[in-house]
Scaffold this motif. Structure first.
Motif, PDB file in Angstrom:
ATOM      1  N   GLY A  29       0.822  -1.219   0.000  1.00 16.88           N
ATOM      2  CA  GLY A  29       0.000   0.000   0.000  1.00 16.88           C
ATOM      3  C   GLY A  29       0.848   1.256   0.000  1.00 16.88           C
ATOM      4  O   GLY A  29       0.520   2.255  -0.662  1.00 16.88           O
ATOM      5  N   THR A  30       1.950   1.227   0.744  1.00 10.87           N
ATOM      6  CA  THR A  30       2.856   2.373   0.771  1.00 10.87           C
ATOM      7  C   THR A  30       3.471   2.607  -0.606  1.00 10.87           C
ATOM      8  O   THR A  30       3.608   3.765  -1.068  1.00 10.87           O
ATOM      9  N   VAL A  32       2.195   1.779  -3.524  1.00 13.58           N
ATOM     10  CA  VAL A  32       1.178   2.322  -4.438  1.00 13.58           C
ATOM     11  C   VAL A  32       0.960   3.806  -4.185  1.00 13.58           C
ATOM     12  O   VAL A  32       0.833   4.628  -5.122  1.00 13.58           O
ATOM     13  N   LEU A  33       0.932   4.208  -2.901  1.00 12.65           N
ATOM     14  CA  LEU A  33       0.751   5.621  -2.581  1.00 12.65           C
ATOM     15  C   LEU A  33       1.922   6.463  -3.067  1.00 12.65           C
ATOM     16  O   LEU A  33       1.748   7.573  -3.623  1.00 12.65           O
ATOM     17  N   CYS A  34       3.145   5.930  -2.870  1.00 10.15           N
ATOM     18  CA  CYS A  34       4.327   6.669  -3.324  1.00 10.15           C
ATOM     19  C   CYS A  34       4.362   6.801  -4.848  1.00 10.15           C
ATOM     20  O   CYS A  34       4.778   7.833  -5.391  1.00 10.15           O
ATOM     21  N   SER A  35       3.927   5.750  -5.540  1.00 11.26           N
ATOM     22  CA  SER A  35       3.912   5.821  -7.007  1.00 11.26           C
ATOM     23  C   SER A  35       2.934   6.890  -7.495  1.00 11.26           C
ATOM     24  O   SER A  35       3.164   7.545  -8.512  1.00 11.26           O
ATOM     25  N   TYR A  36       1.836   7.060  -6.768  1.00 15.35           N
ATOM     26  CA  TYR A  36       0.867   8.100  -7.142  1.00 15.35           C
ATOM     27  C   TYR A  36       1.417   9.498  -6.868  1.00 15.35           C
ATOM     28  O   TYR A  36       1.238  10.427  -7.661  1.00 15.35           O
ATOM     29  N   LEU A  37       2.112   9.631  -5.724  1.00 13.84           N
ATOM     30  CA  LEU A  37       2.655  10.940  -5.362  1.00 13.84           C
ATOM     31  C   LEU A  37       3.863  11.303  -6.204  1.00 13.84           C
ATOM     32  O   LEU A  37       4.059  12.480  -6.565  1.00 13.84           O
ATOM     33  N   LEU A  44       4.464   1.458  -8.840  1.00 13.43           N
ATOM     34  CA  LEU A  44       3.083   0.981  -8.751  1.00 13.43           C
ATOM     35  C   LEU A  44       3.019  -0.527  -8.954  1.00 13.43           C
ATOM     36  O   LEU A  44       2.304  -1.233  -8.236  1.00 13.43           O
ATOM     37  N   GLY A  47       4.236  -2.260  -5.846  1.00 12.00           N
ATOM     38  CA  GLY A  47       3.246  -2.199  -4.766  1.00 12.00           C
ATOM     39  C   GLY A  47       2.093  -3.173  -4.982  1.00 12.00           C
ATOM     40  O   GLY A  47       1.632  -3.826  -4.035  1.00 12.00           O
TER      41      GLY A  47
END
Length: 448
Positions: A29-30, A32-37, A44, A47
């Motif tokens: 989850g971390t 995926v969030l970092c890939s979005y930010l 992604l 994640g």
């Protein structure tokens, strides 16, 4: 194992995630969030992979657990008190995929020992594993074994589920049965059935009582002398089996026994009833167990070795769960014996007062033979060492009353051997002892 719907199965799988599985899920989850930010597509993919791995393990484990079966086998189902029984467990993997690490835990009562636990590394598709453990109890009773608890894990250690099977088995711990010597009891063949002497008296030593031929009779049993006499085909009558009856009367009154646990006089009496009952059944007696409450456990009414085994099993199962009664006398047992007390009567009694003793004595007249094992319950608590003289005089008076009523009386003290006590019931030994006592009295009179 019982199946559940997919939604509940998935929820159970998510609740079963291990620390490793939750760590992978959090890291994914971390990522995926970092890939979005940060706008990194490669992050992604990492994640998603990290999150998918524990979820896939949970789904795989949920589906795999429905394809695991178990079985339990006891050897033996009836175990004597103080002896071990072995429990065999079998786990079958009936799915097409191998299992991960399995941990088995079987539920057992605390009196049988600690809960057994086993770890199975991996069970191949359509394979099985067998393990066993031993249980032991000094206390009689019926004990529930199971259900078996199975802990499943996936090969990566992401998820762990604990489920219980529904099947359980019962282990019966029966009283200890001692081998008793064969003795000749006075009037032991009195009871139900045609006796050997009666058959000889009716037919003679060299002749047989014939009857008319019936369809299906063996032609080798044709009695030619009677056939010529009566003018029709006659066959030898089958010898009627000798069936003697016996009643084992067990005193279960709480006020009549002393001591606690396996070393109490009550437990000794229960083991004594089991030993005598099994001994009489093996000798061909149709034996019933009767308690002071009037509860009667009859033996099988059919012949053959199978019925004897069934009767012994019924007797031991009954004695395995027998408990103290709160009654004060033997009145209920007397009512049962009045309706049918012929044959051999063996009474195992604890402490009796004068009223109970007066009612027990006349029961001898309704039996062909009567043997009383009278427990000196004071020796189970050490009271005889404190008041030896008064206890001895009271016990001797009670034994004398029963002997005068015609009973063969066997006094029992704590620590004595039942086979040695039973050997004293031999009618030949009793006659020899009585003759020796009479000759001793005669010598004393002559010298006086």
């Amino acid at each position: 194992m019982p199946a559940q719907d997919d939604a509940s199965g998935v929820r159970a799988g998510l609740r079963g995630l291990t620390t490793r599985g939750r760590s992978f899920l959090a890291a994914g989850g971390t990522a995926v969030l970092c890939s979005y930010l940060l706008g990194q597509s490669a992050l992604l993919r990492v994640g998603v992979l990290l999150m998918a791995l524990p979820l896939a393990a949970a789904v795989l484990l949920v589906r795999t657990r429905y394809r695991v079966a178990s079985g339990r086998r006891l050897t033996p189902h009836r175990a004597p008190a103080g002896q071990e029984a072995r429990v065999h467990l079998r786990v079958d993997n009936i799915s097409r995929v191998p299992t991960g690490l399995l941990m088995l835990e079987d539920k057992v009562p605390y009196v049988l020992g600690p809960r057994p636990r086993f770890v199975l590394d991996r069970v191949e598709p359509r394979g099985f594993r067998e393990v066993s453990y031993r249980v032991r109890s000094d206390l009689r009773g019926r004990y529930l074994l199971g259900p078996l608890q199975l802990r499943l894990t996936d090969p990566f250690g992401m998820c762990e589920l604990t489920r219980a099977f529904t099947a359980s088995d019962v282990l019966t711990v029966v009283p200890q049965v001692q081998k008793l010597p064969e003795v000749k009891l006075a009037g032991e063949w009195a009871g139900y059935g045609d006796s050997m002497s009666r058959a000889v008296a009716l037919a003679g030593d060299d002749d047989a009582v014939p009857r008319e031929y019936r369809h299906g009779d063996d032609l080798r049993r044709v009695h030619w002398k009677s056939t010529a006499k009566y003018g029709e085909l006659m066959v030898r009558r089958e010898e009627q089996p000798l069936r003697a009856r016996a009643t084992v009367l067990l005193d279960t009154r709480e006020i009549g026994h002393r001591g606690n646990g396996p070393a109490s006089s009550f437990e000794w009496a229960v083991s004594c009833a089991a030993s005598i009952g099994v001994h009489l059944m093996e000798r061909g007696y149709r034996t019933r167990l009767l308690t002071d409450t009037g509860v009667s456990v009859p033996s099988s009414t059919t012949g053959g070795s199978g019925s004897v085994t069934e009767s012994i099993g019924l007797l031991l199962d009954t004695l395995a769960v027998l408990e103290h009664s709160h009654g004060g006398g033997l009145g209920h047992a007397e009512d049962v014996l009045r309706l049918g007390g012929e044959g051999l009567l063996v009474a195992i009694v604890g402490a009796l007062d004068d009223d109970q003793l007066a009612r027990l004595g006349p029961l001898r007249r309704r039996a062909g033979a009567a043997v009383a094992l009278v427990l000196d319950t004071g020796t189970w608590t050490g009271l005889r060492a404190i008041f030896p003289e008064s206890s001895d005089s009271s016990a001797e008076r009670q034994l004398h009353v029963l002997r005068e009523a015609g009973w063969t009386v066997l006094p029992v003290r704590a620590g004595e051997s039942l086979p040695d006590i039973w050997r004293q019931a031999d009618r030949n030994a009793a006659h020899a002892a009585a003759s020796a006592a009479d000759s001793g009295q005669a010598r004393k009179g002559a010298s006086a």
